[in-house]
Design a protein around this motif. Sequence first.
Motif, short mmCIF file in Angstrom:
data_model
loop_
_atom_site.label_atom_id
_atom_site.label_comp_id
_atom_site.label_asym_id
_atom_site.label_seq_id
_atom_site.Cartn_x
_atom_site.Cartn_y
_atom_site.Cartn_z
N VAL A 65 -8.28 -1.80 -5.98
CA VAL A 65 -9.72 -1.87 -6.26
C VAL A 65 -10.02 -3.00 -7.25
N LYS A 66 -9.21 -3.11 -8.30
CA LYS A 66 -9.44 -4.13 -9.31
C LYS A 66 -9.28 -5.54 -8.74
N GLY A 67 -8.38 -5.65 -7.78
CA GLY A 67 -8.14 -6.96 -7.16
C GLY A 67 -9.18 -7.33 -6.12
N ASN A 68 -10.06 -6.38 -5.76
CA ASN A 68 -11.10 -6.64 -4.76
C ASN A 68 -12.45 -6.15 -5.29
N PRO A 69 -13.01 -6.81 -6.30
CA PRO A 69 -14.28 -6.37 -6.87
C PRO A 69 -15.38 -6.38 -5.82
N PRO A 70 -16.24 -5.36 -5.81
CA PRO A 70 -17.23 -5.22 -4.74
C PRO A 70 -18.51 -6.02 -4.92
N LEU A 71 -18.78 -6.49 -6.15
CA LEU A 71 -20.05 -7.15 -6.41
C LEU A 71 -20.09 -8.51 -5.73
N ASP A 72 -21.12 -8.71 -4.93
CA ASP A 72 -21.29 -9.97 -4.19
C ASP A 72 -22.47 -10.73 -4.79
N ASN A 91 -23.41 -5.26 -2.65
CA ASN A 91 -22.25 -4.38 -2.76
C ASN A 91 -21.46 -4.42 -1.46
N LYS A 92 -20.33 -5.11 -1.48
CA LYS A 92 -19.50 -5.21 -0.28
C LYS A 92 -18.39 -4.16 -0.26
N GLY A 93 -18.46 -3.19 -1.18
CA GLY A 93 -17.46 -2.12 -1.23
C GLY A 93 -17.84 -0.97 -0.32
N PHE A 94 -17.17 0.19 -0.53
CA PHE A 94 -17.46 1.37 0.29
C PHE A 94 -17.92 2.56 -0.55
N GLY A 95 -18.31 2.27 -1.81
CA GLY A 95 -18.87 3.28 -2.70
C GLY A 95 -20.00 2.66 -3.50
N GLU A 96 -20.78 3.47 -4.17
CA GLU A 96 -21.92 2.96 -4.94
C GLU A 96 -21.47 2.14 -6.15
N GLY A 185 -15.31 4.63 -10.49
CA GLY A 185 -14.80 5.02 -11.79
C GLY A 185 -14.10 3.91 -12.56
N ILE A 186 -14.10 2.70 -12.02
CA ILE A 186 -13.44 1.56 -12.67
C ILE A 186 -14.51 0.57 -13.13
N THR A 187 -14.34 0.04 -14.34
CA THR A 187 -15.32 -0.89 -14.91
C THR A 187 -14.93 -2.34 -14.62
N PHE A 188 -15.92 -3.12 -14.25
CA PHE A 188 -15.73 -4.54 -13.94
C PHE A 188 -16.68 -5.39 -14.79
N ASP A 189 -16.31 -6.65 -14.96
CA ASP A 189 -17.17 -7.62 -15.64
C ASP A 189 -17.31 -8.84 -14.74
#
Length: 200
Positions: A65-72, A91-96, A185-189
């Motif tokens: 998940v950390k290696g594929n951040p969802p924010l586009d 959001n290119k991920g599969f969760g909110e 549940g993981i925080t990104f910057d």
Amino acid sequence: MNGEVLKADISAFVQDIGYFFLNLPKYSFQSHMEKQRLRMGKMKKKLWISVVLLAIFMGAFYSLVKGNPPLDIGTLASSNDHKSVVVGIGNKGFGEVKILGVSVNNDEKPSKTKVQVSNAMQGFIITDDYENQGSKPYGFQNIEDIAMKAGTSEGTATKNDEIYGLSVIHHEAINRVNIKYSYLGITFDERVFFEAEVNR
């Protein structure tokens, strides 16, 4: 003589039988305890294996998940003085995705921050007043009220799909927007840089 021998044999036999029955509970208890120790040892081993496998799985999941951040990041636009900017976010991920906080330049708190919930046909607006009549159609909302749906990347949105634009206003020219967000549940910057003639 033979009678005495017979009595002695019978007495010895009775003693052996008595000894056996007196010590039978002891033997049974020891055998039961040994079985319990073996069973506990097997359970502990299985528990440790489960813990190790869970740790490996969680580590792999976190890394994936950390290696594929969802924010586009899509549209980048700013006012002429760069004090009002818009960052198209998807959001290119599969969760909110939930935005946790926004800062500008050297981690300064911006004067105002909102999220536009628009559509691909309407696009976004650059403004320094979220409340005026022209801004209302763009659905400005507080960042804490927004949960970005999965599959809302700006580049793949159809004309009726929701798109999100992060609007930031500051009293000084904005050259960088720092976005802190949460996903699974993981925080990104994420850092978005603005330069002269950045509009795209």
